[in-house]
Design a protein around this motif. Sequence first.
Motif, PDB file in Angstrom:
ATOM      1  N   TYR A  64      34.576  27.079  48.585  1.00 19.04           N
ATOM      2  CA  TYR A  64      35.432  26.027  49.119  1.00 19.04           C
ATOM      3  C   TYR A  64      36.899  26.467  49.037  1.00 19.04           C
ATOM      4  N   PRO A  65      37.780  25.892  49.874  1.00 25.50           N
ATOM      5  CA  PRO A  65      39.200  26.289  49.827  1.00 25.50           C
ATOM      6  C   PRO A  65      39.838  26.147  48.451  1.00 25.50           C
ATOM      7  N   HIS A  66      39.422  25.139  47.669  1.00 22.14           N
ATOM      8  CA  HIS A  66      40.090  24.950  46.375  1.00 22.14           C
ATOM      9  C   HIS A  66      39.753  26.035  45.371  1.00 22.14           C
ATOM     10  N   VAL A  67      38.739  26.871  45.662  1.00 25.66           N
ATOM     11  CA  VAL A  67      38.415  27.968  44.743  1.00 25.66           C
ATOM     12  C   VAL A  67      39.590  28.927  44.617  1.00 25.66           C
ATOM     13  N   ARG A  68      40.405  29.040  45.681  1.00 28.49           N
ATOM     14  CA  ARG A  68      41.545  29.966  45.618  1.00 28.49           C
ATOM     15  C   ARG A  68      42.519  29.591  44.498  1.00 28.49           C
ATOM     16  N   GLU A  69      42.486  28.314  44.053  1.00 30.01           N
ATOM     17  CA  GLU A  69      43.374  27.902  42.967  1.00 30.01           C
ATOM     18  C   GLU A  69      42.910  28.440  41.608  1.00 30.01           C
ATOM     19  N   LEU A  70      41.666  28.907  41.547  1.00 29.29           N
ATOM     20  CA  LEU A  70      41.177  29.519  40.309  1.00 29.29           C
ATOM     21  C   LEU A  70      41.617  30.972  40.168  1.00 29.29           C
ATOM     22  N   ILE A  71      41.951  31.608  41.279  1.00 28.53           N
ATOM     23  CA  ILE A  71      42.183  33.050  41.264  1.00 28.53           C
ATOM     24  C   ILE A  71      43.389  33.444  40.403  1.00 28.53           C
ATOM     25  N   PRO A  72      44.546  32.755  40.487  1.00 30.73           N
ATOM     26  CA  PRO A  72      45.650  33.132  39.585  1.00 30.73           C
ATOM     27  C   PRO A  72      45.279  33.027  38.110  1.00 30.73           C
ATOM     28  N   LEU A  73      44.421  32.054  37.760  1.00 28.50           N
ATOM     29  CA  LEU A  73      43.976  31.927  36.380  1.00 28.50           C
ATOM     30  C   LEU A  73      43.132  33.130  35.978  1.00 28.50           C
ATOM     31  N   MET A  74      42.291  33.602  36.904  1.00 29.63           N
ATOM     32  CA  MET A  74      41.477  34.786  36.635  1.00 29.63           C
ATOM     33  C   MET A  74      42.331  36.049  36.513  1.00 29.63           C
ATOM     34  N   ALA A  75      43.436  36.066  37.222  1.00 24.11           N
ATOM     35  CA  ALA A  75      44.298  37.246  37.210  1.00 24.11           C
ATOM     36  C   ALA A  75      45.135  37.354  35.944  1.00 24.11           C
ATOM     37  N   ASP A  76      45.208  36.290  35.158  1.00 25.68           N
ATOM     38  CA  ASP A  76      46.025  36.272  33.950  1.00 25.68           C
ATOM     39  C   ASP A  76      45.196  36.754  32.766  1.00 25.68           C
ATOM     40  N   PRO A  77      45.471  37.920  32.225  1.00 30.63           N
ATOM     41  CA  PRO A  77      44.659  38.453  31.111  1.00 30.63           C
ATOM     42  C   PRO A  77      44.823  37.677  29.817  1.00 30.63           C
ATOM     43  N   ALA A  78      45.760  36.729  29.769  1.00 34.94           N
ATOM     44  CA  ALA A  78      46.003  35.985  28.535  1.00 34.94           C
ATOM     45  C   ALA A  78      44.967  34.902  28.293  1.00 34.94           C
ATOM     46  N   ASN A  79      44.115  34.606  29.288  1.00 39.20           N
ATOM     47  CA  ASN A  79      43.103  33.576  29.070  1.00 39.20           C
ATOM     48  C   ASN A  79      41.709  34.149  29.302  1.00 39.20           C
ATOM     49  N   GLY A  80      40.694  33.333  29.054  1.00 37.34           N
ATOM     50  CA  GLY A  80      39.331  33.842  29.047  1.00 37.34           C
ATOM     51  C   GLY A  80      38.558  33.716  30.340  1.00 37.34           C
ATOM     52  N   LEU A  81      39.141  33.113  31.374  1.00 38.42           N
ATOM     53  CA  LEU A  81      38.400  32.975  32.629  1.00 38.42           C
ATOM     54  C   LEU A  81      38.307  34.341  33.306  1.00 38.42           C
ATOM     55  N   LEU A  82      37.105  34.882  33.344  1.00 40.70           N
ATOM     56  CA  LEU A  82      36.927  36.245  33.838  1.00 40.70           C
ATOM     57  C   LEU A  82      37.175  36.327  35.337  1.00 40.70           C
ATOM     58  N   PRO A  83      37.696  37.466  35.799  1.00 41.35           N
ATOM     59  CA  PRO A  83      37.873  37.682  37.239  1.00 41.35           C
ATOM     60  C   PRO A  83      36.524  38.003  37.883  1.00 41.35           C
ATOM     61  N   TYR A  84      35.689  36.995  37.999  1.00 42.69           N
ATOM     62  CA  TYR A  84      34.290  37.172  38.424  1.00 42.69           C
ATOM     63  C   TYR A  84      33.863  35.907  39.137  1.00 42.69           C
ATOM     64  N   LEU A  85      33.352  36.050  40.350  1.00 45.45           N
ATOM     65  CA  LEU A  85      32.810  34.915  41.101  1.00 45.45           C
ATOM     66  C   LEU A  85      31.418  35.267  41.604  1.00 45.45           C
ATOM     67  N   ASP A  86      30.464  34.410  41.300  1.00 43.31           N
ATOM     68  CA  ASP A  86      29.094  34.540  41.786  1.00 43.31           C
ATOM     69  C   ASP A  86      28.922  33.518  42.906  1.00 43.31           C
ATOM     70  N   ILE A  87      28.858  34.001  44.151  1.00 47.14           N
ATOM     71  CA  ILE A  87      28.914  33.121  45.318  1.00 47.14           C
ATOM     72  C   ILE A  87      27.662  33.320  46.178  1.00 47.14           C
ATOM     73  N   PRO A  88      26.894  32.264  46.433  1.00 50.02           N
ATOM     74  CA  PRO A  88      25.668  32.405  47.242  1.00 50.02           C
ATOM     75  C   PRO A  88      25.962  32.390  48.739  1.00 50.02           C
ATOM     76  N   PHE A  89      26.369  33.540  49.295  1.00 47.87           N
ATOM     77  CA  PHE A  89      26.676  33.589  50.727  1.00 47.87           C
ATOM     78  C   PHE A  89      25.420  33.443  51.597  1.00 47.87           C
ATOM     79  N   GLN A  90      24.320  34.042  51.206  1.00 50.39           N
ATOM     80  CA  GLN A  90      23.007  33.966  51.861  1.00 50.39           C
ATOM     81  C   GLN A  90      22.884  34.760  53.155  1.00 50.39           C
TER      82      GLN A  90
END
Length: 460
Positions: A256-282
Amino acid sequence: MSQNPPLLRPDLARPDFKGAQVPEAARPGQPRIGMVSLGCPKALVDSERILTRLRAEGYAISPDYAGAEAVIVNTCGFLDSAKMESLDAIGEALEANGKVIVTGCLGAEPEYITGAHPRVLAVTGPQQYEQVLDAVHTAVPPSPDPFIDLLPPAGVKLTPRHYAYLKIAEGCDHKCKFCIIPDMRGKLASRPQAAIMREAEKLVASGVKELLIISQDTSAYGTDWKGRDEKFPILNLSRDLSTLGAWVRLHYVYPYPHVRELIPLMADPANGLLPYLDIPFQHAHPNTLKRMARPAAASRTLDEIAAWRRDCPDITLRSTFIVGYPGETEDEFQTLLDWLDEAQLDRIGCFKYENVDGARSNALPGHVPAEVKQDRWDRFMEKAQAISEAKLQAKVGRTMQVLVDTVDDEGATCRTTADAPEIDGNLFIDEGFDALKPGDMVTVEVDEASDYDLWGRLTA
């Protein structure tokens, strides 16, 4: 079918396996229950909840059939092959033990189970925890001792001590024609964030180093709440989880479009949200996606992927695809291969289409012959392997943090931030590993790569 590997299945676990957080010794006279857990990580969490409730009521957990007074088989019923494996597991438990209670997704079809195995004691559907407990009470009455039967702080876990699956929602609002999950598990029902955070905090306090976030549609978390303050609650939940000091890995994320708002959080090594997305494209061809009743915007998805990589260059993208879907032409399949060339996903899985009892896709015209499906699967996996090999070769010489999963006489098996347990690759350390133990976080320099795995050496 995705199945818990032998070390994570209590019915098949080696006697010396200490990875799962299952209390081992039973006190004299304590009733003992066995568990066979089949299917996806969401089903594994259901098994953990059942075992935790039973343990709290004074039952011991048996690692084998012989030591159990009854066995619970948590089934998978998504594909015909999964149903057959579930029936085989039920039959094996009946033969080895005799007292069997069936639950899980296949339990939504009780006549199917009792028709094959009329001796089962009870059949319950997915998430019907109370009915499972009632069946256990009838078969093996509880006998708790509150002074002895202590429950582990994080509950009973069927995964190794250093990682755990954390389910944030049940059900799904999508109406994909090949899927019957909404029929079995209902519409999206998100857990309260406060309850999720309490569970996550307990897990981390008990030594869990990685939280694997699962649901049927993780990015839709909380959108079923009426009058909510936040439009997309997954954003706030991810922010809070990322502060706990553990790796946080998101699975089953729709783009979804709002997933892009998670990406800066993933890019910040100071927190634990891994730069990893499991997406069922099919799939990637718009006509195939339309027949699947899924969003048909593969070109816009490529734009999203480019934007994610621009904002987080180290992001790992995993997905699964279906080949041989009814009506899939050679041109549509070639479009999928071409899309893979452009998308360059890091982790790629593939399934050959199977009819699922009750799925609308069964009635579609143009079912693809088995030999064509096999040929397309072979070609798809050849493409995926080549992409994976190139991606991993590019990591040789890099320094990265890894999580140690197992250690034996030959070396340590670890995972990088790009690797989810059991579905992605591994990083192996075969020198200087003697002092390592499962759950350690160590820094390595990658010195070798294969099609799907890496090798590395510890840095000072």
